[in-house]
Design a protein around this motif. Structure first.
Motif, short mmCIF file in Angstrom:
data_model
loop_
_atom_site.label_atom_id
_atom_site.label_comp_id
_atom_site.label_asym_id
_atom_site.label_seq_id
_atom_site.Cartn_x
_atom_site.Cartn_y
_atom_site.Cartn_z
N LEU A 101 15.53 -5.64 -3.52
CA LEU A 101 14.90 -4.60 -2.72
C LEU A 101 14.45 -5.14 -1.37
CD1 LEU A 101 12.67 -2.97 -5.48
CD2 LEU A 101 15.00 -2.41 -4.84
N ASP A 102 14.82 -4.45 -0.29
CA ASP A 102 14.34 -4.75 1.04
C ASP A 102 13.14 -3.84 1.29
OD1 ASP A 102 13.84 -5.05 3.70
OD2 ASP A 102 15.90 -4.74 4.36
N LEU A 103 11.94 -4.45 1.32
CA LEU A 103 10.73 -3.64 1.36
C LEU A 103 10.06 -3.59 2.73
CD1 LEU A 103 9.30 -4.68 -2.08
CD2 LEU A 103 10.54 -2.63 -1.50
N GLY A 104 10.72 -4.13 3.75
CA GLY A 104 10.24 -3.90 5.10
C GLY A 104 9.19 -4.85 5.59
N ASP A 105 8.49 -4.43 6.64
CA ASP A 105 7.55 -5.26 7.39
C ASP A 105 6.36 -5.65 6.53
OD1 ASP A 105 6.06 -4.86 10.69
OD2 ASP A 105 5.88 -6.43 9.21
N GLU A 106 6.09 -6.95 6.40
CA GLU A 106 4.95 -7.40 5.59
C GLU A 106 3.73 -7.73 6.43
OE1 GLU A 106 5.31 -12.15 5.10
OE2 GLU A 106 6.55 -10.96 3.75
N GLY A 107 3.83 -7.66 7.76
CA GLY A 107 2.64 -7.81 8.61
C GLY A 107 2.32 -9.24 8.98
N GLU A 108 1.10 -9.41 9.46
CA GLU A 108 0.65 -10.68 10.01
C GLU A 108 0.47 -11.76 8.95
OE1 GLU A 108 -3.65 -10.46 11.19
OE2 GLU A 108 -3.41 -8.40 10.51
N GLY A 119 -8.34 -7.56 5.17
CA GLY A 119 -8.55 -7.64 3.73
C GLY A 119 -7.89 -6.52 2.94
N ALA A 120 -7.37 -5.50 3.64
CA ALA A 120 -6.68 -4.41 2.95
C ALA A 120 -5.33 -4.89 2.43
CB ALA A 120 -6.50 -3.23 3.90
N LEU A 121 -4.81 -4.17 1.44
CA LEU A 121 -3.55 -4.56 0.79
C LEU A 121 -2.39 -3.69 1.24
CD1 LEU A 121 -4.78 -5.13 -2.88
CD2 LEU A 121 -4.67 -6.78 -1.00
N THR A 122 -1.26 -4.31 1.51
CA THR A 122 -0.02 -3.61 1.81
C THR A 122 0.92 -3.77 0.63
OG1 THR A 122 -0.22 -3.94 4.20
CG2 THR A 122 1.97 -3.45 3.34
N TYR A 123 1.30 -2.67 0.01
CA TYR A 123 2.16 -2.70 -1.17
C TYR A 123 3.56 -3.16 -0.79
CZ TYR A 123 5.06 -0.81 -4.96
OH TYR A 123 5.97 -0.65 -5.97
N LEU A 124 4.10 -4.11 -1.57
CA LEU A 124 5.44 -4.62 -1.32
C LEU A 124 6.45 -4.19 -2.37
CD1 LEU A 124 4.65 -8.28 -0.16
CD2 LEU A 124 5.03 -6.26 1.24
#
Length: 236
Positions: free
Chosen positions: A24-31, A98-103
């Motif tokens: 799965l390509d799940l996109g931008d994971e951020g900083e 501190g927030a979570l980004t779902y992968l």
């Protein structure tokens, strides 16, 4: 096409018996944030084997770990029940606030779930483990899967060497450098990164710590992140 900063690939091993296989390509994971996750009580875990537990009161287990940019890690979760019960886990990236980004997530209907996390930017990641309400212990194994020979993290992991010349080999957060033999790291001697015990027996067998303080036993000293200099109380 949007430029991706990071990708996570999730795969349930087909070798475990006709299981799901996905890439799965799940996109931008951020900083590349090294940040404590907000709003959850996450256990710090490390590369290697980690023991966690899920109960009726706490139906989800949260684990947080860090890795360098350009790293690749294998994540494996195994049920502690006999026979094994179904489980699964989700993976999140921790943002700078501190927030979570779902992968993504992977299920293990046969009591075993596996994924591979590839990160271009690195940072802190959370694994959320669910056992469908069945109280049990679970084993979380995280293995560095880089192919270039570089480490997945610059900080030393459990059982790895620490200390040495000017203390340059630093243990990961939550670990301490345990010096055996009472040398306390003198003359640039090395120790071994160790976990701090979460509980100790109430046995009075005093030891003198490398910090010059007396502890009721060696376990209590370790829980404070202190190596043992000698048996018996410290002599002023």
């Amino acid at each position: 096409m949007k430029k991706l900063l990071g990708v996570i690939c999730l795969a349930a091993l087909a070798a475990c018996g006709g299981g799901l296989s996905a890439d799965l390509d799940l996109g931008d994971e951020g900083e590349a944030a090294l940040t404590k996750p907000r709003g959850i009580d996450a256990t710090r875990v490390y590369f290697g084997s980690n023991a966690l537990s899920v109960s009726e009161e706490s139906p989800l287990a949260y684990a947080v770990f860090e890795m360098n940019a350009g790293s690749r890690a294998s994540i494996n979760v195994v049920s502690g029940k006999t026979p094994r019960t179904a489980l699964g886990f989700k993976v999140y990236k921790v943002r700078g606030d501190g927030a979570l980004t779902y992968l993504g997530q992977v299920d293990g209907p046969r009591g075993y779930a596996s994924a591979v996390l590839s990160s271009r930017s690195g940072g802190s990641f959370v694994v959320e483990i669910s056992t469908n309400g069945v109280a049990q212990g679970v084993k979380l194994d995280i293995t560095c899967a880089r192919t270039d020979g570089k480490p997945c993290t610059d900080k030393r992991q459990p059982a790895e060497s620490c200390g040495g010349f000017r203390g340059t080999n630093v243990c990961d957060d939550g670990l301490f450098c345990n010096y055996v033999g009472g040398h306390c790291g003198w003359a640039d001697q090395t120790g071994v990164c160790a976990r701090k015990p979460q509980s100790c027996q109430r046995i009075y067998k005093p030891v003198c710590g490398c910090d010059g303080k007396t502890y009721s036993n060696a376990c209590v000293a370790s829980s404070a992140g202190v190596s043992v200099k000698s048996d018996g109380a410290c002599r002023n």
